[in-house]
Structures are given as C-alpha cells and as structure tokens.
Design a protein around this motif. Sequence first.
Motif, PDB file in Angstrom:
ATOM      1  N   HIS A  80      -6.395  97.186  67.113  1.00  0.00           N
ATOM      2  CA  HIS A  80      -7.106  96.129  66.410  1.00  0.00           C
ATOM      3  C   HIS A  80      -6.416  95.661  65.079  1.00  0.00           C
ATOM      4  O   HIS A  80      -7.068  94.837  64.238  1.00  0.00           O
ATOM      5  N   LEU A  81      -5.183  96.136  64.890  1.00  0.00           N
ATOM      6  CA  LEU A  81      -4.428  95.012  63.816  1.00  0.00           C
ATOM      7  C   LEU A  81      -4.280  93.715  64.389  1.00  0.00           C
ATOM      8  O   LEU A  81      -4.395  92.744  63.549  1.00  0.00           O
ATOM      9  N   SER A  82      -4.463  93.587  65.780  1.00  0.00           N
ATOM     10  CA  SER A  82      -4.161  92.312  66.226  1.00  0.00           C
ATOM     11  C   SER A  82      -5.637  91.480  65.889  1.00  0.00           C
ATOM     12  O   SER A  82      -5.708  90.331  65.850  1.00  0.00           O
ATOM     13  N   THR A  83      -6.719  92.014  65.904  1.00  0.00           N
ATOM     14  CA  THR A  83      -7.902  91.667  65.729  1.00  0.00           C
ATOM     15  C   THR A  83      -8.050  91.165  64.222  1.00  0.00           C
ATOM     16  O   THR A  83      -8.723  90.147  63.943  1.00  0.00           O
ATOM     17  N   MET A  84      -7.693  92.244  63.289  1.00  0.00           N
ATOM     18  CA  MET A  84      -7.642  91.867  61.856  1.00  0.00           C
ATOM     19  C   MET A  84      -6.805  90.628  61.495  1.00  0.00           C
ATOM     20  O   MET A  84      -7.210  89.594  60.890  1.00  0.00           O
ATOM     21  N   TYR A  85      -5.518  90.474  62.152  1.00  0.00           N
ATOM     22  CA  TYR A  85      -4.666  89.099  62.080  1.00  0.00           C
ATOM     23  C   TYR A  85      -5.449  87.958  62.447  1.00  0.00           C
ATOM     24  O   TYR A  85      -5.370  86.740  61.965  1.00  0.00           O
ATOM     25  N   TRP A  86      -6.066  88.004  63.766  1.00  0.00           N
ATOM     26  CA  TRP A  86      -6.894  86.861  64.117  1.00  0.00           C
ATOM     27  C   TRP A  86      -8.037  86.484  63.035  1.00  0.00           C
ATOM     28  O   TRP A  86      -8.082  85.168  62.903  1.00  0.00           O
ATOM     29  N   ILE A  87      -8.700  87.230  62.677  1.00  0.00           N
ATOM     30  CA  ILE A  87      -9.938  87.087  61.885  1.00  0.00           C
ATOM     31  C   ILE A  87      -9.162  86.399  60.660  1.00  0.00           C
ATOM     32  O   ILE A  87      -9.966  85.526  59.812  1.00  0.00           O
ATOM     33  N   GLY A  88      -8.002  86.757  60.265  1.00  0.00           N
ATOM     34  CA  GLY A  88      -7.525  86.388  58.674  1.00  0.00           C
ATOM     35  C   GLY A  88      -8.262  87.188  57.669  1.00  0.00           C
ATOM     36  O   GLY A  88      -8.180  86.667  56.419  1.00  0.00           O
ATOM     37  N   GLY A  89      -8.487  88.423  58.114  1.00  0.00           N
ATOM     38  CA  GLY A  89      -9.240  89.230  56.787  1.00  0.00           C
ATOM     39  C   GLY A  89      -8.130  89.577  55.770  1.00  0.00           C
ATOM     40  O   GLY A  89      -6.842  89.624  56.279  1.00  0.00           O
TER      41      GLY A  89
END
Length: 576
Positions: A230-239
């Motif tokens: 989920h590092l990829s998901t955090m990156y996508w969110i732009g958090g």
Amino acid sequence: MTTSSSTAPHPGTAAYRSARDQLLALSGQHDRAMAEFRWPVVGPRFSWAVDWFDVVARGNDRLALWIVEEDGSEQRVTYDEMATRSDQVAVWLSGLGVGKGDRVLLMLGNQVELWETMLAVAKLGAVIMPTTAALGPADLRDRVDRGGARVVVANAADAAKFEEVRGEYLRVVVGDVDGWHPYADSYAAQGHPFEGVTAATDPLLVYFTSGTTSKPKLVEHTQVSYPVGHLSTMYWIGGRPGDVHLAISSPGWAKHAWSCFFAPWIAEATIFVYNYTRFDAAALLEQIRRAGVTTFCAPPTVWRMLIQADLGGGGGSLRELLAAGEPLNPEVISQVEKAWGLTIRDGYGQTETTLQIGNIAGDRVKPGSMGRPMPGVPVALVDPLTGEVGDEGEIVLDLSKHPVNLMTGYLGDPERQAEAMAGGFYHTGDVAQRDADGYITYIGRTDDVFKASDYKISPFELESVLIEHPAVAEAAVVPAPDPTRLAVPKAYVALAAGWEPDAETARAILAYAREHLAPYLRVRRVEFYELPKTISGKIRRVELRDREQRAFDGGRSLSEEFRDDQFPELKGGPRA
C-alpha cells in the motif's frame, strides 16, 4: 509467546520509512518514481502494526482517527492513544486464547473498536477476516466455514445472525449479549508494548471478494503484500503527514483497508469518518469543509450523486480528489473541475492487489484514462487469444518481476488459483488499452466486452456517454441477443430525480446516444431498471446478461424495454 518489545529498532522499519519518504519526495515526478523506486526489503520478520504503526504512534499526539456521527457527536483518538488501546485489546484477546494464525472474523462498522481490533489482531500474529455487517446468516455461515473463523467480533445488533451459524468459535461482542465476551472488558486489561511475532510471509488478512460474476473467492494477503504494497496506494492518493483523509468506504471490503487503514497511516495522516444513515450530499460537503479534509476518495456512485448537488460552496481545504472501485466517467470529472478547480484522479486495483494503475498528483490527467502503472508494479497488457504482450489486452502483473503488492493466492481453490496465475502472469480479468504516452484506458471485464455486428463493444465506453445525459443517474450496457447482428447494445438505466420512466425519456436518451456515439456503437434498446449490485455496490452485469439471454431463448420480448425502431425520427439517416 508475545513479549514486551525491546529497545532495539526493527531493521525493516528504517527500510520502510526510507521507501515511504522517497515516494513522498517524488510526488508529481512520476517518471522519476518509476525509474528510482524499489520495494523496501523489511526482513524475514515483520509486523506492520508493531514495526511501523507503533513506532510512529508512541508519544504522538496527532489525531489518528476522527469519527463524526450524523447527530454531531464525535470521537477523536490520537496515534498514541490508538497504540495504547490496541495493546490492551491484544492482551485481552490473548487472555481469551487468541493467538498467532487464528482467523478473526471482524464484523464492525466505522467505529473506534474496528481500528483497535485490527491493530490488536495484527499484533498477536492472528489473521484479520474483514466482513461487512450487511451479510445475513447464510453468507456468514459460508465465511465461518470456508474462512475457518476461530473468533468472531461483532456488534450486539448483529449477534442474532450468528445463532444460525454453527461452529466452535470464540464470540466477542461490542455491547452486551448472553454467551458473548463483552468487548468492554478489554478496557480493564493491563496493556504493554508488543514485539512482532510474524514472518514477513505470514498471513495478515483474508478477504472475500465481492462476487460480481461468481461465488466470492478467499484472497489471502501477507504481512508484506498489503502493509508494504500500500505504499503504492499512499503514493496515488498523494497523502502527506498531517493530512486529513476521508474515504467513503464500508468496512468489510478491501477498499476500506486501502484508504481507511493502511495508506493514511503510512502517510501519518488523520483518518476522518463521517457516519450517516442516508446519503446527504450537502451534509457530507459541510463536514468536509468543517474538518479541513485535504484528501478525499469516493466511489463513482458517490461522485455521481455529488455532482447533482450544489458544489458552489467550494471544496474547502481539499487538495486531492480521488475515485476508485469502478471506472469514473469523464463527465463527472469535468463537472467537479468546473466547480472546484480540482481534478478527480482515477485509480485501479483489486482486492487481490493494492493500487496498480492511477493518475498521479501533479501528473497530466487524460479524460477517461485510469492513468499509468504505479512504481514497482509490473503491469502488462496481454492479448487473451494469442498471449502476446502489447498495447491492448487483459491487464496482468508479470510474476517474473515479483509484484510485492499481490496476494498469496485464492485459499482452498487450486483451480481458480492456477487460472489466475497462468502463463507467468497474474490475470486481473480486466481489459484495457495503452496509448503512446503510457496511459491505460479501461475497456471492461473480459466477461463484459461483447461483439455486435462483428464490432467489439466496451460497455464502459457507452455508459460514459449515456451518463452525460441529465436523465441518467447510472447505466449498465449489456448485449441483447439479436438474430441479425449477433447482439445489440442495450442500456439498463437508473433515472435521475425528476425524470419519468416513459417513452419520451427513452427517446431522448436514445437520440442523445445516437448523436454522440459512432454508428457501430449505437445503443438500440433502453430499459429503466433497478440495477442489480453486489453487497459492495458494484453492478452485476452478469444478471442483466442472463436476463436478456433467457428472454431471447424463450422467444419473448421484454415489455418494459424501449427500442430505437419504435421512434420514427431515429430511423434512417447517416447514423443508422
């Protein structure tokens, strides 16, 4: 046995933080991120709850969780409080006999106990089995039996459902029910910091898929595939650290873990939740502005309802807007952009993975495109017939490149497992095409794409045009069998408020589609219908296809549908 943690930091924590910080620094520089990012090696032993969450949470007074109810009451929990409370719950559960490897069916709503228990179960090395409270006894029997549940945690309001669910499992209740262990007893437990007891390859989560086309599958994730993936998901969110993140998602489904657990706490953000019994766009927007929400993710259904509300009050502190769950229609993006000056960024992933493809903060968004592959995610497109890798075909992950964010597999289903991993690829079952800039556009499920007059039809492409018409709230396009053309595109339509399900509305929708679609894509039939959906809200086109096929096989017409040949003004002409 779990013991109190030592003072020596876990070596995987530093590697994890370094990878996280690298992605934060590369936000808006997608080409560099693709070239430079490597998944962190967190070691043979790793526990995300202990080796990441507890490390960032101890002594941290930043809000980890902020829950607001419809009546205005709210709960705020700091990172440090969450770490301490999950320690207490873990000690208490351990005293009840819960240990490493035990599967815990967790059926709670968006309430503090959900987050406490997820962390506590992870700290014990037990396995979280998230389950929606919308399920009835029959589905719960399936989950307890096939999932091998050793423990059930539920609210008192749902306890009666388990009276019909036999089995030797521990029962924990939030509330008071005879024969169940009261969750409130955990508050008296003497908590202590935990030391991780899990190998990186040990299971952490077991999910049941939503079952859009078949019986739900059991998906297993490890201490790495979701927590690191989920590092990829955090990156996508732009958090970013200090953000306030809101994701409209129901507990029990993978997207809730994506955006309401892992990604925001990886970024060290605040998870904001607004609980409501009936969706009210104005009330939701008021809460977003009041709470200073900076990153907001919602499924396309919510976005479609929001654009029918008054967006004139602005987006408050919003910086990033996101959509996931199903493809987002370009018309929705356009309307929000006009109102708020912010672009909704689409993203794609599955229960079996984390975010695979997405439009990234600071990157150019192409209308209709899901974006580009995420750093570290080896996406390819494979022709389902030839097996050749190219620019159109099924979305797959190249197993030779060891995708970290991929499930272990489907439990108890070797046939589906072999099918999903055939030919050296993980097969998503979704078809897409890639343009010269590397942007990937969704076409449809392999089961949903069909041929009409020998042309390949993507339901999503047609649905995206239909939803631009003001009468259409939602649409699902399926093949209606036809003796001449093999099949013709038919639209099942859920109407927007104020429109009548009559011939005049059907004529207007068919005329609009005729003017905005190529001749071979022409929608020829419309029916106003309550769209069948999975319990997670995804449209079950398989039911609509079956309905059409049954009518055709029975030699009967569906009296509720409207056909283009009923309207003389739609006949003939250059677009016939």
